[in-house]
Design an enzyme around this catalytic site. Structure first.
Site, PDB file in Angstrom:
ATOM      1  CB  CYS A 241      -0.943  -0.016   1.193  1.00 35.78           C
ATOM      2  SG  CYS A 241      -1.833  -1.558   1.435  1.00 35.78           S
ATOM      3  CB  ALA A 242       4.033   1.726  -1.844  1.00 37.88           C
ATOM      4  N   PRO A 244       1.377   7.445  -1.675  1.00 37.63           N
ATOM      5  CG  PRO A 244       1.553   9.701  -1.064  1.00 37.63           C
ATOM      6  CD  PRO A 244       0.983   8.389  -0.601  1.00 37.63           C
ATOM      7  N   GLY A 245       4.150   7.184  -1.899  1.00 36.31           N
ATOM      8  CA  GLY A 245       5.543   6.826  -2.044  1.00 36.31           C
ATOM      9  C   GLY A 245       6.521   7.427  -1.070  1.00 36.31           C
ATOM     10  N   GLY A 246       6.051   8.190  -0.093  1.00 31.57           N
ATOM     11  CA  GLY A 246       6.965   8.821   0.856  1.00 31.57           C
ATOM     12  C   GLY A 246       7.816   7.799   1.607  1.00 31.57           C
ATOM     13  CG  ASP A 288      -5.659  -6.758  -3.433  1.00 33.37           C
ATOM     14  OD1 ASP A 288      -5.287  -7.613  -2.602  1.00 33.37           O
ATOM     15  OD2 ASP A 288      -6.582  -5.957  -3.229  1.00 33.37           O
ATOM     16  CB  CYS A 356      -2.888   7.902   8.682  1.00 30.36           C
ATOM     17  SG  CYS A 356      -3.891   7.438   7.242  1.00 30.36           S
TER      18      CYS A 356
END
Length: 425
Positions: A241-242, A244-246, A288, A356
């Site tokens: 579930c990467a 937006p990549g931060g 997925d 989060c």
């Protein structure tokens, strides 16, 4: 700025407001679908700021407007009034705001008959001004969310969280190299955990170091999971579930071999853009999380899909786009993802679980339940010994509970839950 120049971002902000309040859309979805693409970069940024500010102050705007309305107008008119009320509260020139509000209503055939009402109400709001606005109570979270959070943390904590959410969020950056050098170029404050915080940053893409890929936008709380994981050069790490990549970029910057997985092709394109800009390397897989069966990873980072209730200070649309009905399904999905992630680890490997969310059922309870399901699985309490982490943030089962009211005087942080699990050797 002429009235016509100022109308385009207001009209776009109004479109966003209508979609959020009537269709339950998220701003990120709407913007990702190109809702602001027709605007110049400056107008795009202004439209987004207007929409966010209005959503953040929506309850307070409604309270002020109720004094001057005999009955609630249709939603398109109500949203024009809300938008303009928030602008007036922010000190914008009354003449321009009132005229813009009247013009927005006049351009819609279904609402043009209400020009007189909008004009009269906004003039009364303008008379109240920022002082009248400041006397009103801090907006509360909706009941479906406030009740479980109040049960978990108590009324005083919830009031403190709401105050931080209403104040809005500064911009946090994760710096690829020397944070003091970035601070010299950008200003701002280096936070205890190492993020660089900017207040009133303006347009992100115009800031020094953006094009060079010296940093990326990432809330200070969201930067902590990878710090706790402490990736090492040469380690094989999976980021589920990467987007937006931060976190992917943090892992890559540490020298690890990272595979980033996300189900959304659109969001993965953004990860690729961020990697290209920063000059970092990662293997990207659009799939997925449950479709990933390759094992042999030294560590897995699972930033699980969740209610996102910890991000309201940055995303004030969330309370209006959700109603809590998805909580049960999300909690079940998180448990299943923990179980699946463990199968992808080498013996003795570590799983960094985070959400989060402010809801204990998506954090502390998940870890308690995972430990009960998997004999031999342990929580690595010592992993939380990273700079800037207050010992008071630790939880009984061995995780870290971050809340928006922490660092309130600095602008707060996202609500997050973080725990590192170790698979039996």
């Amino acid at each position: 700025m002429s009235q016509q120049q100022g109308l385009a971002p207001r009209k776009a902000a109004l479109f966003l407001l209508d979609k959020v309040t009537t269709e339950g859309k998220l701003l990120s979805e709407l913007i990702g679908e190109g809702a602001l693409q027709h605007l110049t970069p400056e107008d795009r940024a202004r439209a987004q700021r207007l929409a966010i500010a209005t959503l953040r102050g929506l309850a307070r705007a409604d309270r002020m407007l109720a004094r001057f309305l005999n009955k609630t107008p249709p939603t398109p008119v109500r949203n024009v009034l809300r938008l303009c009320t928030v602008e007036l509260a922010g000190g914008e020139a009354a003449h321009g705001v009132v005229n813009a509000g009247v013009e927005l209503v006049a351009r819609n055939k279904r609402t043009q008959s209400m020009k007189g009402l909008v004009n009269a109400v906004l003039r009364k709001v303008a008379d109240e001004g920022p002082d009248g606005w400041a006397r009103l109570a801090v907006p509360r979270m909706p009941g479906w969310l406030r009740k479980p959070l109040k049960d978990a943390y108590g009324p005083q904590v919830i009031a403190a969280i709401e105050a931080v959410q209403f104040a809005g969020a500064p911009l946090d950056l994760t710096v690829k190299g020397d944070v003091t050098a970035a601070q010299a170029a950008l200003g701002g404050e280096v936070l205890p955990t190492g993020s660089l915080r900017l207040h009133d940053a303006g347009q992100v893409s115009s800031l020094p170091g953006f094009e060079a890929g010296d940093w990326w936008v990432q809330d200070a709380a969201a930067a902590l999971p990878v710090q706790i994981m402490a990736p090492k050069t040469g380690e094989k790490i999976l980021d589920l579930c990467a987007a937006p990549g931060g976190k992917t970029m943090q892992i890559a910057a540490a020298g690890a071999e990272v595979t980033a997985v996300d189900a959304s092709a659109g969001r993965m394109a953004r990860v690729r853009e961020n990697l290209d800009r920063t000059g970092l390397q990662a293997k990207l897989v659009t799939a997925d999380a449950f479709e990933v069966t390759t094992d042999g990873f030294d560590a897995v980072l699972l930033d699980a899909p969740c209610s996102a209730t910890g991000t309201i200070r940055r995303h004030p649309d969330l309370p209006y786009a959700k109603d809590g009905s998805e909580f049960g399904a999300l909690i079940d999905q998180q448990a299943a993802m923990i179980d699946h992630a463990l199968t992808l680890l080498n013996p003795g490997g570590r799983l960094l679980y985070c959400t989060c969310s402010l809801l204990p059922d998506e954090g502390e309870v998940q870890i308690d339940d995972a430990l009960a399901r998997h004999p031999g699985l342990t929580v690595e309490r010592d992993a939380l010994d990273v700079p800037g982490v207050d010992p008071a943030w630790r939880t009984e089962e061995g995780g870290l509970r971050l809340r928006p009211d922490y660092w309130a005087e600095r602008g707060g942080m996202d609500g997050f839950y973080i725990a590192q699990l170790r698979k039996p050797a």
